[in-house]
Each structure stands twice: as C-alpha cells, then as structure tokens.
Scaffold this motif. Structure first.
Motif, mmCIF file in Angstrom:
data_model
loop_
_atom_site.group_PDB
_atom_site.id
_atom_site.type_symbol
_atom_site.label_atom_id
_atom_site.label_comp_id
_atom_site.label_asym_id
_atom_site.label_seq_id
_atom_site.Cartn_x
_atom_site.Cartn_y
_atom_site.Cartn_z
ATOM 1 N N VAL A 1 9.104 14.132 2.819
ATOM 2 C CA VAL A 1 7.525 14.402 3.232
ATOM 3 C C VAL A 1 7.414 14.246 4.842
ATOM 4 C CG1 VAL A 1 5.414 14.504 2.936
ATOM 5 C CG2 VAL A 1 6.963 15.014 0.971
ATOM 6 N N LEU A 2 7.877 12.796 4.830
ATOM 7 C CA LEU A 2 7.564 12.253 6.150
ATOM 8 C C LEU A 2 8.503 12.555 7.236
ATOM 9 C CD1 LEU A 2 6.425 8.747 4.998
ATOM 10 C CD2 LEU A 2 5.074 10.632 5.665
ATOM 11 N N ASN A 3 9.683 12.920 7.052
ATOM 12 C CA ASN A 3 10.841 13.263 7.739
ATOM 13 C C ASN A 3 11.108 11.897 8.646
ATOM 14 O OD1 ASN A 3 12.792 14.577 9.312
ATOM 15 N ND2 ASN A 3 11.646 15.018 11.112
ATOM 16 N N TYR A 4 11.387 10.776 7.615
ATOM 17 C CA TYR A 4 11.804 9.470 8.124
ATOM 18 C C TYR A 4 13.028 8.846 7.064
ATOM 19 C CZ TYR A 4 9.648 5.081 10.226
ATOM 20 O OH TYR A 4 9.247 4.448 10.973
ATOM 21 N N SER A 5 13.682 8.225 7.705
ATOM 22 C CA SER A 5 14.838 7.588 6.852
ATOM 23 C C SER A 5 14.556 7.070 5.925
ATOM 24 C CB SER A 5 15.551 6.651 7.955
ATOM 25 O OG SER A 5 16.282 5.862 7.553
ATOM 26 N N LYS A 6 14.986 7.381 4.629
ATOM 27 C CA LYS A 6 14.873 6.694 3.263
ATOM 28 C C LYS A 6 15.182 5.247 3.345
ATOM 29 C CE LYS A 6 16.281 6.789 -1.536
ATOM 30 N NZ LYS A 6 16.989 5.681 -1.556
ATOM 31 N N SER A 7 16.224 4.938 4.037
ATOM 32 C CA SER A 7 16.885 3.272 4.135
ATOM 33 C C SER A 7 15.588 2.733 4.670
ATOM 34 C CB SER A 7 18.054 3.207 4.466
ATOM 35 O OG SER A 7 18.304 3.703 5.817
ATOM 36 N N HIS A 8 15.171 3.186 5.878
ATOM 37 C CA HIS A 8 14.220 2.329 6.695
ATOM 38 C C HIS A 8 12.914 2.392 5.933
ATOM 39 C CE1 HIS A 8 12.025 1.710 10.903
ATOM 40 N NE2 HIS A 8 12.276 0.536 10.206
ATOM 41 N N LEU A 9 12.635 3.352 5.108
ATOM 42 C CA LEU A 9 11.212 3.609 4.717
ATOM 43 C C LEU A 9 11.235 2.330 3.576
ATOM 44 C CD1 LEU A 9 8.584 5.067 4.674
ATOM 45 C CD2 LEU A 9 9.520 6.547 2.948
ATOM 46 N N ALA A 10 12.390 2.276 2.711
ATOM 47 C CA ALA A 10 12.676 1.326 1.806
ATOM 48 C C ALA A 10 12.510 -0.371 2.134
ATOM 49 C CB ALA A 10 13.979 1.368 1.121
ATOM 50 N N ARG A 11 13.207 -0.560 3.352
ATOM 51 C CA ARG A 11 12.967 -1.781 4.076
ATOM 52 C C ARG A 11 11.554 -1.907 4.422
ATOM 53 N NH1 ARG A 11 17.085 -4.289 6.374
ATOM 54 N NH2 ARG A 11 16.013 -4.766 8.519
ATOM 55 N N TYR B 1 8.195 2.492 12.946
ATOM 56 C CA TYR B 1 7.928 3.098 14.378
ATOM 57 C C TYR B 1 6.246 2.906 14.299
ATOM 58 C CZ TYR B 1 13.013 3.766 14.586
ATOM 59 O OH TYR B 1 14.331 3.451 14.764
ATOM 60 N N ASP B 2 5.805 3.375 15.661
ATOM 61 C CA ASP B 2 4.552 3.366 15.897
ATOM 62 C C ASP B 2 3.646 4.917 15.097
ATOM 63 O OD1 ASP B 2 4.225 1.013 17.265
ATOM 64 O OD2 ASP B 2 4.228 2.426 19.221
ATOM 65 N N ASP B 3 4.693 5.562 15.031
ATOM 66 C CA ASP B 3 4.328 7.156 14.436
ATOM 67 C C ASP B 3 4.006 7.086 12.997
ATOM 68 O OD1 ASP B 3 6.887 6.917 14.057
ATOM 69 O OD2 ASP B 3 7.218 9.070 14.115
ATOM 70 N N LEU B 4 4.624 5.982 12.242
ATOM 71 C CA LEU B 4 4.635 6.241 10.743
ATOM 72 C C LEU B 4 2.928 5.929 10.019
ATOM 73 C CD1 LEU B 4 6.034 6.448 8.169
ATOM 74 C CD2 LEU B 4 6.476 4.128 8.031
ATOM 75 N N PRO B 5 2.230 5.166 10.616
ATOM 76 C CA PRO B 5 1.124 4.816 9.886
ATOM 77 C C PRO B 5 0.156 6.138 9.756
ATOM 78 C CG PRO B 5 1.502 3.065 11.568
ATOM 79 C CD PRO B 5 2.523 3.865 11.676
ATOM 80 N N ALA B 6 0.144 6.873 10.971
ATOM 81 C CA ALA B 6 -0.437 8.261 10.921
ATOM 82 C C ALA B 6 0.127 9.166 9.966
ATOM 83 C CB ALA B 6 -0.568 8.806 12.458
ATOM 84 N N LYS B 7 1.425 9.400 9.934
ATOM 85 C CA LYS B 7 2.192 10.142 9.074
ATOM 86 C C LYS B 7 1.561 9.809 7.587
ATOM 87 C CE LYS B 7 6.111 11.377 11.760
ATOM 88 N NZ LYS B 7 7.626 11.462 11.373
ATOM 89 N N LEU B 8 1.547 8.401 7.362
ATOM 90 C CA LEU B 8 1.239 8.036 5.873
ATOM 91 C C LEU B 8 -0.319 8.281 5.456
ATOM 92 C CD1 LEU B 8 3.049 4.575 5.876
ATOM 93 C CD2 LEU B 8 3.571 6.222 4.510
ATOM 94 N N ASP B 9 -1.026 8.104 6.494
ATOM 95 C CA ASP B 9 -2.594 8.271 6.319
ATOM 96 C C ASP B 9 -2.564 9.898 6.141
ATOM 97 O OD1 ASP B 9 -3.843 6.195 6.714
ATOM 98 O OD2 ASP B 9 -3.582 5.988 8.942
ATOM 99 N N GLU C 1 0.677 -1.433 -0.030
ATOM 100 C CA GLU C 1 -0.149 -0.156 0.097
ATOM 101 C C GLU C 1 0.723 1.190 0.073
ATOM 102 O OE1 GLU C 1 -3.087 0.555 -0.470
ATOM 103 O OE2 GLU C 1 -3.666 -1.351 -0.798
ATOM 104 N N ILE C 2 1.842 1.170 0.815
ATOM 105 C CA ILE C 2 2.945 2.413 0.628
ATOM 106 C C ILE C 2 3.372 2.528 -0.599
ATOM 107 C CG2 ILE C 2 4.960 3.053 1.195
ATOM 108 C CD1 ILE C 2 5.092 1.878 3.781
ATOM 109 N N ARG C 3 3.804 1.622 -1.510
ATOM 110 C CA ARG C 3 4.210 1.256 -2.962
ATOM 111 C C ARG C 3 3.154 2.033 -3.874
ATOM 112 N NH1 ARG C 3 6.888 -3.995 -4.800
ATOM 113 N NH2 ARG C 3 8.426 -3.326 -3.311
ATOM 114 N N ARG C 4 1.941 1.549 -3.626
ATOM 115 C CA ARG C 4 0.584 1.741 -4.445
ATOM 116 C C ARG C 4 0.543 3.254 -4.268
ATOM 117 N NH1 ARG C 4 -4.715 2.050 -4.715
ATOM 118 N NH2 ARG C 4 -5.032 1.907 -2.357
ATOM 119 N N HIS C 5 0.245 3.699 -3.065
ATOM 120 C CA HIS C 5 0.038 5.172 -2.853
ATOM 121 C C HIS C 5 1.242 6.068 -3.396
ATOM 122 C CE1 HIS C 5 -3.242 3.985 -0.399
ATOM 123 N NE2 HIS C 5 -3.862 4.928 -0.576
#
Length: 282
Positions: A39-49, A58-66, A21-25
């Motif tokens: 945009v999310l202020n999140y590590s690119k390498s971690h986001l890729a994984r 981390y617990d805060d990422l889902p809310a940032k994605l939404d 869903e991350i990839r699709r959106h």
C-alpha cells in the motif's frame, strides 16, 4: 516457530513509540507487513525494521502512514521527535553515559572502537552489521558515530584508556588503504595527553573478556557503571559487586597488554607490512 515481534517501550523512546503506533494501526486494520508495504510502496524489510524501532524511516513515510490510516498528522509529529534519536534503544543509555563520563576505559576484542574509527572504517563496519539498511540510513548512523568522537577530541575531554585486541588491528574493514589510514589515526590519537592506547597481543593468550567488549564509565555524580557488548546485544551493569569484578577484569587486561610505546610499535609494524589485510592466496 511462531514469529514473536520485538517488545517495544513507547514510554521510553520516540523511536519505539513510532514503531508501536505502526504496529497498533496495522493490526487494527488487519494488515500484514507485506500488505502495508504494498500500500505504501515501501520496502517490507525496511518497514519491519522501523516497526521494531531498529531503523528510522525516510522523511516521506510519516505522511504516507497518516494518509493510509487517517491519523491526522500523528506519525509526522512522532517522527519529528524520533529523528532526534540516531541510536537504537539498546545503545542509547550507553551513549548517555558516554556523554556524562569523566573517564572512559574500554576493551575491544574484534573491532576498532567506535570512538576511534575513521569515517571509512565506520561506514564499512556499520554496513556489515546492518546489511539490509538503505544507504541513507547507513550514512545517518555513520554521522552519529563520528559526531560522538567530538566528546573525545573536543575541549575538556574525558580521560580515555583504550585496550585493543590485536585481532582488531588485523581484521580488515575495507581494503589495505582504508586500514592503513585507520592505523595512522590510532597512532595520532594515542599521542593525545588524555588518551592511553594499548594493544593486547595474540601472545597474551586467553583471557576473561575474550569475544566481546567492555567499557567502564566513571561519572562525577554516580558510581562507576559498566557496559558489556557482543555483536548483537549490549548490557548496562550497575550492581556494585558485578562492576567491581569487571573493573578487576580490566585491570588484568592492562597488565597483559603491551605498553603504550610497544603498542605503537606494533601498530606501525602492522601498517607498514605489505601483506597486512591482503586477501589470502589460494
């Protein structure tokens, strides 16, 4: 060479669904991973994984994605399921077999098997194998690995037979103190009535399973199944002829290994050798 993103299986795993869903959106919004990480202020390498279903966020990422994609809590709902899957998909089926097995027989070439690792060795091993993972993710993986050991050490455990290559005893994961505590733990584990522990010494020479690990799961309601693993890949083997061949390989390793008593003697000698696991002098 053009980068090929990892194939995901969202119908099989909530982890894969979260990454898909991350990839699709992201692709629908015509965003690169780098741009999304900014945009999310999140590590690119971690986001890729995470997108490849190799890591949990981390617990805060889902809310940032939404918030980023206006997905009305969808990522939060999927994450509630995904965080219950502590193991990446490539290991998950083997873990399920491990839970169901009435007998587990395993050979490990280069490392102490996860079911026998101390917390310190598990932490060192997982850090080496996941160099770019954040500390919180490493701790979650360590906890998941240690929790698996309850299956072996709890009530009504499976019958366990471990063959460790001598290389697994000699290769340091942490300093000498960490490894001596690991050796003491192996000796203690080997005294349990449902556990047989053998060491395959260097003097045994080459053999058919050199370079990887092999586990055989005996199930009460299904044929024996095998799991072969290298440092990057794991494969479930179900074909009866192939499993029979692997069982024969394991029987050969049993014959080549030291007896349980002599194996304990070698482990004690390694633990008491002052030069074990010390860095070489140049």
């Amino acid at each position: 060479m053009t980068f090929q993103p990892r194939e995901l299986f969202p119908d099989r795993s909530a982890r894969d669904l979260f990454g898909a869903e991350i990839r699709r959106h992201r692709e629908k919004a015509d965003m690169s991973l780098r741009r999304l990480s900014e945009v999310l202020n999140y590590s690119k390498s971690h986001l890729a994984r995470i997108e490849a279903a190799e890591s949990l966020p981390y617990d805060d990422l889902p809310a940032k994605l939404d918030a980023c994609f206006g997905s009305d809590g969808m990522f939060a709902r999927i994450y509630a399921l995904a965080k219950n899957e502590p193991f990446p998909g490539k290991f998950r089926r083997a873990i399920e077999l491990e839970k169901r097995a009435v007998a587990i027989t395993q050979y490990s070439c280069a490392t102490i098997p996860g079911l026998l690792q101390t917390r310190e060795v598990a932490q060192e091993s997982l850090r080496i194998g996941n160099r770019h993972a954040p500390n919180a993710e490493i701790e979650a993986m360590v906890k998941a690995r240690i929790d698996r050991q309850a299956r072996v050490n709890g009530p009504q455990p499976p019958r366990c037979w471990f063959i460790l290559d001598e290389a697994a005893l000699r290769r340091a994961a942490g300093g000498p103190g960490v490894m001596r505590r690991q050796m003491a733990s192996l000796i203690k584990c080997g005294t349990q009535s449902h556990v047989t522990l053998q060491v395959l010494p260097f003097s045994a020479g080459q053999h058919v399973e050199a370079g990887g690990s092999l586990t055989l799961y005996t199930l009460s309601d299904a044929p024996v199944m095998a799991y072969e693993e290298s440092n990057r890949f794991g494969t479930i083997v179900e074909d009866r002829d192939a499993v029979a061949a692997l069982q024969e390989n394991y029987d050969l390793l049993r014959a080549m290994a030291l007896s349980p008593r002599d194996s304990e003697t070698l482990i004690r000698a390694t633990m008491e050798d002052e030069t074990s696991w010390e860095p070489p002098r140049i």
